[in-house]
Design an enzyme around this catalytic site. Structure first.
Site, PDB file in Angstrom:
ATOM      1  N   LYS A 171       0.871  -1.179   0.000  1.00 37.22           N
ATOM      2  CA  LYS A 171       0.000   0.000   0.000  1.00 37.22           C
ATOM      3  C   LYS A 171       0.907   1.228   0.000  1.00 37.22           C
ATOM      4  CE  LYS A 171      -1.572   3.149   2.562  1.00 37.22           C
ATOM      5  NZ  LYS A 171      -1.753   4.269   1.662  1.00 37.22           N
ATOM      6  N   GLY A 202      -4.850   3.269  -1.814  1.00 28.90           N
ATOM      7  CA  GLY A 202      -5.947   3.766  -0.976  1.00 28.90           C
ATOM      8  C   GLY A 202      -5.413   4.551   0.201  1.00 28.90           C
ATOM      9  N   GLY A 204      -4.634   5.497   4.307  1.00 29.57           N
ATOM     10  CA  GLY A 204      -4.096   4.814   5.481  1.00 29.57           C
ATOM     11  C   GLY A 204      -5.175   4.224   6.371  1.00 29.57           C
ATOM     12  N   PRO A 205      -6.170   5.047   6.747  1.00 33.39           N
ATOM     13  CA  PRO A 205      -7.178   4.507   7.671  1.00 33.39           C
ATOM     14  C   PRO A 205      -7.964   3.323   7.114  1.00 33.39           C
ATOM     15  CG  PRO A 205      -7.228   6.902   7.663  1.00 33.39           C
ATOM     16  CD  PRO A 205      -6.267   6.494   6.571  1.00 33.39           C
ATOM     17  N   VAL A 207      -7.152   1.190   3.741  1.00 29.52           N
ATOM     18  CA  VAL A 207      -6.302   0.107   3.214  1.00 29.52           C
ATOM     19  C   VAL A 207      -5.141  -0.197   4.165  1.00 29.52           C
ATOM     20  CG1 VAL A 207      -4.829  -0.599   1.284  1.00 29.52           C
ATOM     21  CG2 VAL A 207      -6.965   0.612   0.842  1.00 29.52           C
ATOM     22  N   GLY A 208      -4.511   0.861   4.707  1.00 29.03           N
ATOM     23  CA  GLY A 208      -3.374   0.657   5.612  1.00 29.03           C
ATOM     24  C   GLY A 208      -3.774  -0.145   6.844  1.00 29.03           C
ATOM     25  N   GLU A 246      10.242   1.971  10.220  1.00 28.35           N
ATOM     26  CA  GLU A 246      11.209   3.039   9.915  1.00 28.35           C
ATOM     27  C   GLU A 246      10.458   4.354  10.087  1.00 28.35           C
ATOM     28  OE1 GLU A 246      14.299   2.577   9.371  1.00 28.35           O
ATOM     29  OE2 GLU A 246      14.331   0.429   8.971  1.00 28.35           O
ATOM     30  N   CYS A 280      13.724  11.695   6.208  1.00 29.69           N
ATOM     31  CA  CYS A 280      13.665  11.270   7.608  1.00 29.69           C
ATOM     32  C   CYS A 280      15.017  11.385   8.303  1.00 29.69           C
ATOM     33  CB  CYS A 280      13.142   9.853   7.706  1.00 29.69           C
ATOM     34  SG  CYS A 280      14.011   8.720   6.634  1.00 29.69           S
TER      35      CYS A 280
HETATM   36  P1  NAD Z   1       2.363   8.689   7.443  1.00 23.76           P
HETATM   37  O1  NAD Z   1       2.673   7.914   8.645  1.00 23.76           O
HETATM   38  O2  NAD Z   1       1.263   9.660   7.489  1.00 23.76           O
HETATM   39  O3  NAD Z   1       2.012   7.744   6.226  1.00 23.76           O
HETATM   40  C1  NAD Z   1       2.844   6.682   5.816  1.00 23.76           C
HETATM   41  C2  NAD Z   1       2.003   5.612   5.197  1.00 23.76           C
HETATM   42  O4  NAD Z   1       1.140   5.082   6.210  1.00 23.76           O
HETATM   43  C3  NAD Z   1       1.092   6.090   4.073  1.00 23.76           C
HETATM   44  O5  NAD Z   1       1.010   5.093   3.091  1.00 23.76           O
HETATM   45  C4  NAD Z   1      -0.243   6.251   4.778  1.00 23.76           C
HETATM   46  O6  NAD Z   1      -1.349   6.118   3.925  1.00 23.76           O
HETATM   47  C5  NAD Z   1      -0.201   5.100   5.769  1.00 23.76           C
HETATM   48  N1  NAD Z   1      -1.081   5.269   6.924  1.00 23.76           N
HETATM   49  C6  NAD Z   1      -1.543   6.428   7.473  1.00 23.76           C
HETATM   50  N2  NAD Z   1      -2.336   6.145   8.534  1.00 23.76           N
HETATM   51  C7  NAD Z   1      -2.382   4.800   8.660  1.00 23.76           C
HETATM   52  C8  NAD Z   1      -3.019   3.904   9.556  1.00 23.76           C
HETATM   53  N3  NAD Z   1      -3.804   4.350  10.540  1.00 23.76           N
HETATM   54  N4  NAD Z   1      -2.826   2.581   9.409  1.00 23.76           N
HETATM   55  C9  NAD Z   1      -2.027   2.113   8.427  1.00 23.76           C
HETATM   56  N5  NAD Z   1      -1.415   2.899   7.527  1.00 23.76           N
HETATM   57  C10 NAD Z   1      -1.576   4.229   7.639  1.00 23.76           C
HETATM   58  O7  NAD Z   1       3.728   9.349   7.018  1.00 23.76           O
HETATM   59  P2  NAD Z   1       3.991  10.267   5.769  1.00 23.76           P
HETATM   60  O8  NAD Z   1       3.410  11.602   6.084  1.00 23.76           O
HETATM   61  O9  NAD Z   1       3.573   9.599   4.512  1.00 23.76           O
HETATM   62  O10 NAD Z   1       5.581  10.318   5.738  1.00 23.76           O
HETATM   63  C11 NAD Z   1       6.321  11.204   6.485  1.00 23.76           C
HETATM   64  C12 NAD Z   1       6.900  10.526   7.705  1.00 23.76           C
HETATM   65  O11 NAD Z   1       7.628   9.366   7.352  1.00 23.76           O
HETATM   66  C13 NAD Z   1       7.878  11.381   8.442  1.00 23.76           C
HETATM   67  O12 NAD Z   1       7.578  11.347   9.807  1.00 23.76           O
HETATM   68  C14 NAD Z   1       9.222  10.728   8.194  1.00 23.76           C
HETATM   69  O13 NAD Z   1      10.192  10.918   9.149  1.00 23.76           O
HETATM   70  C15 NAD Z   1       8.860   9.321   8.053  1.00 23.76           C
HETATM   71  N6  NAD Z   1       9.852   8.619   7.258  1.00 23.76           N
HETATM   72  C16 NAD Z   1      10.689   7.736   7.876  1.00 23.76           C
HETATM   73  C17 NAD Z   1      11.656   7.074   7.147  1.00 23.76           C
HETATM   74  C18 NAD Z   1      12.595   6.102   7.782  1.00 23.76           C
HETATM   75  O14 NAD Z   1      13.153   5.295   7.072  1.00 23.76           O
HETATM   76  N7  NAD Z   1      12.798   6.128   9.064  1.00 23.76           N
HETATM   77  C19 NAD Z   1      11.758   7.298   5.792  1.00 23.76           C
HETATM   78  C20 NAD Z   1      10.890   8.198   5.205  1.00 23.76           C
HETATM   79  C21 NAD Z   1       9.924   8.840   5.955  1.00 23.76           C
END
Ligand code: NAD
Length: 472
Positions: A171, A202, A204-205, A207-208, A246, A280
Site C-alpha cells: 500500500k 488507498g 491509510g485509515p 487500506v493501511g 522506519e 527522515c
Molecule cells: P504517514 O505515517 O502519514 O504515512 C505513511 C504511510 O502510512 C502512508 O502510506 C499512509 O497512507 C499510511 N497510513 C496512514 N495512517 C495509517 C493507519 N492508521 N494505518 C495504516 N497505515 C496508515 O507518514 P507520511 O506523512 O507519509 O511520511 C512522512 C513521515 O515518514 C515522516 O515522519 C518521516 O520521518 C517518516 N519517514 C521515515 C523514514 C525512515 O526510514 N525512518 C523514511 C521516510 C519517511
C-alpha cells in the site's frame, strides 16, 4: 497530461477496481490534479493477501538463484523506466529533476541490484553444537510506505522480502501513488510469478489499517511517521505479528571546534534542505561549538541564499515545493512557533517571498534554538534548520541525545578518532563523519522512537527471515 489508473495489481495481473472511488493526485508545484488512482477497501486487501498467501509456498521453495534472476529482470525493467520514474517523482512530489534522477530513481536501482546479488547467496546454515540453524522466509509481508522517497522506500522492502522468499502486498502513499504504478508496470513486464507482489492503493485509515491488522499478514513493514508506526504496532500486536518500523527523526549535525567549517556548513545545510527537508534522516539540528558559532551562522545564511526555489523541471531549481498544502501549513506553523519560542531568524522565514503558485516554503535557518523547545524536539519535515550553540564534546553529545528520536546524525572534526568517539556516543542508528557518503549496504534504521529493525544489505534481508534450529 493526467495519469488515470483504474486497476489494482493482484495475483499477477491488473484487475479493474470497479465501483471504487478514486483519489486525486496533485502536482505540488502547480496545485493541479495530475491523476487519479482507486481507493481500495478491506475487501481488496483480502484479495491481495489471499493471492500473496497462495503464492508463498511456491516462491519460498524457488531456488535462490531463480529468485535472483527474477529480481534481475525487474532491475532491467525498472532501469528502462528510470527517466519516467524521475519525471513522475518530480511531478507528484516536486523533487527537482536532477535530484529525482540521481536519488529518487537512481538509489532504488542500486538497492535492487544489491539484492539481486544477495538473493543468489542466501545466509548459509550455521552449526551450533548439535543444531543446524537455518533462515526461512517470514511469510506474507504487508508493506506500507510514505511519499518522500516513494520508490526507494518500496524497493527497500520489496527487494529483500522477495530475495528472502516472502510474498508481499504493497500500500503506497496516497500522495505519490503514480510512482508505485510505474514499479508495477515493471513488475508486470518482468513476469514475476502470480501473487508474489500485489498492489492495493488507498488511504491509510482504510487500506493501511486493513493490511496492518490482517490476520494472514506475518510481518508489517512500515515507513512513515512515528504516530502511524505506533498505530501499526498496536494493530499487529493483537496477533503477535512481526513489525519493522522506519519512523521519524530529528538528527543532530555535531560540528566540533576543529572542523573544516566551510565543508561542514555546506554539506550540513544541503543535507537539511534535501528534498525540501522532507527526508527522515535530515540533519535538522546543527550543533556548533560556541567558538565557531557566528562564523557558522554566516556561512549557513550564505549557503541558503544561493538556493533557488521553483519548478522542479527548471535545471536552475535547487528546492521544490512541499508535498501538500497541509504539509506547507504545518511547516509554516513550526517556523512561527520556533521564533515565538526565542529562536533568532538567520535566513528565510515567513516573510521571504516564494512562488505564488505551489506549496513552497523558503529555506529557513533559526539560531539560538532552545534544545528543549518544539523546534528542536519535533520533526518539521520541511526546509527548516535549527542551530544550537554547544560548549564542548560532552555538551554536544548531551544535546544531540536529548531527543525521543535516534535515526541518524553527523560529526565533523579534522581529528577522525575524536569524531568516531563522539559518533559512538550518539544514540542513533547511523552517523556520518565529515560528510562520508551514504552506504546502501549498511544497516539503516533507528534507535528509540525512530523505529524497530533495520533495512538494506544483509541486515535488511534478515528482517524478512525466521530462524529455525534443527537438532540432530
Ligand atoms: P504517514 O505515517 O502519514 O504515512 C505513511 C504511510 O502510512 C502512508 O502510506 C499512509 O497512507 C499510511 N497510513 C496512514 N495512517 C495509517 C493507519 N492508521 N494505518 C495504516 N497505515 C496508515 O507518514 P507520511 O506523512 O507519509 O511520511 C512522512 C513521515 O515518514 C515522516 O515522519 C518521516 O520521518 C517518516 N519517514 C521515515 C523514514 C525512515 O526510514 N525512518 C523514511 C521516510 C519517511
Amino acid at each position: 497530461m493526467e495519469s488515470v489508473r483504474t486497476d489494482f495489481y493482484l495475483d499477477g495481473g491488473w484487475v479493474p477496481a470497479d465501483g471504487r472511488q478514486s483519489l486525486e493526485v496533485h502536482n505540488p508545484s502547480t496545485e493541479e490534479v495530475i491523476g487519479t488512482v482507486p481507493a481500495g477497501t478491506a475487501d481488496d486487501v483480502d484479495r491481495a493477501v489471499a493471492a500473496a498467501r497462495a503464492a508463498f509456498e511456491g516462491w519460498a521453495a524457488t531456488d535462490p538463484v531463480d529468485r535472483a534472476a527474477h529480481l534481475d529482470r525487474l532491475h532491467a525493467e525498472l532501469t528502462a523506466r528510470a527517466d519516467d520514474i524521475a519525471r513522475t517523482v518530480a511531478t507528484e512530489l516536486g523533487t527537482p529533476l536532477k535530484v529525482a534522477t540521481r536519488v529518487q530513481a537512481g538509489l532504488p536501482l542500486t538497492v535492487l541490484r544489491s539484492y539481486v546479488d544477495l538473493a543468489a547467496h542466501p545466509p548459509a546454515p550455521q552449526t551450533v553444537g548439535n543444531s543446524l540453524v537455518v533462515h526461512e522466509p517470514v511469510g506474507v509481508i504487508g508493506a506500507i510506505t510514505p511519499w518522500n522517497y516513494p520508490l526507494h522506500q518500496i524497493v527497500a522492502k520489496l527487494a529483500p522480502a522477495l530475495a528472502a522468499g516472502c510474498t508481499l502486498v504493497l500500500k503506497p502513499s496516497e500522495l505519490t501513488p503514480l510512482t508505485a504504478y510505474l514499479l508495477f508496470d515493471a513488475i508486470d513486464a518482468a513476469d514475476l510469478p502470480p501473487g508474489v507482489v500485489n498492489l492495493v492503493t488507498g488511504t491509510g485509515p482504510i487500506v493501511g489499517e486493513a493490511l496492518a491488522g490482517h490476520p494472514d499478514v506475518d510481518l508489517v513493514s512500515f515507513t512513515g511517521s512515528t504516530a502511524t508506526g505506533r498505530r501499526i504496532a498496536h494493530l499487529a500486536a493483537d496477533r503477535i505479528a512481526r513489525v519493522a518500523l522506519e519512523l521519524g527523526g530529528k538528527s543532530a549535525n555535531v560540528i566540533l571546534d576543529d572542523a573544516d567549517l566551510t565543508a561542514a556548513i555546506k554539506v550540513g545545510v544541503g543535507n537539511a534542505m534535501l528534498n525540501s527537508g522532507q527526508t527522515c534522516t535530515a540533519w535538522t539540528r546543527m550543533l556548533v561549538h560556541r567558538d565557531r558559532y557566528d562564523e557558522a551562522l554566516d556561512l549557513a545564511a550564505k549557503a541558503v541564499a544561493g538556493y533557488r526555489l521553483g519548478d522542479p523541471f527548471d535545471p536552475a531549481t535547487r528546492l521544490g515545493p512541499l508535498v501538500s498544502a497541509a504539509q506547507r501549513d504545518r511547516v509554516r506553523e513550526h517556523i512561527t512557533r520556533g521564533l515565538a519560542d526565542g529562536g533568532r531568524l538567520v535566513a528565510g522565514g515567513p516573510d521571504t517571498p516564494v512562488p505564488s503558485r505551489g506549496w513552497f516554503v523558503a529555506p529557513t535557518i533559526i539560531a539560538d534554538v532552545d534544545p528543549d523547545s518544539a523546534l528542536a524536539q519535533e520533526e518539521v519535515f520541511g526546509p527548516v534548520l535549527a542551530v544550537i550553540p554547544v560548549d564542548d564534546d560532552d555538551h554536544a553529545v548531551r544535546v544531540a541525545n536529548n531527543s525521543r528520536y535516534g535515526l541518524a546524525g553527523a560529526v565533523w572534526s579534522t581529528d577522525e578518532e575524536r569524531a568516531v568517539q563522539v559518533a559512538r556516543r550518539l544514540r542513533t542508528g547511523a552517523v556520518d563523519i565529515n560528510g562520508a557518503p551514504f552506504n546502501p549496504l549498511a544497516p539503516f534504521g533507528g534507535y528509540k522512537q525512530s523505529g524497530l529493525g533495520r533495512e538494506l544489505g544483509t541486515h535488511g534481508l534478515a528482517e524478512f527471515c525466521e530462524l529455525k534450529a534443527i537438532q540432530r
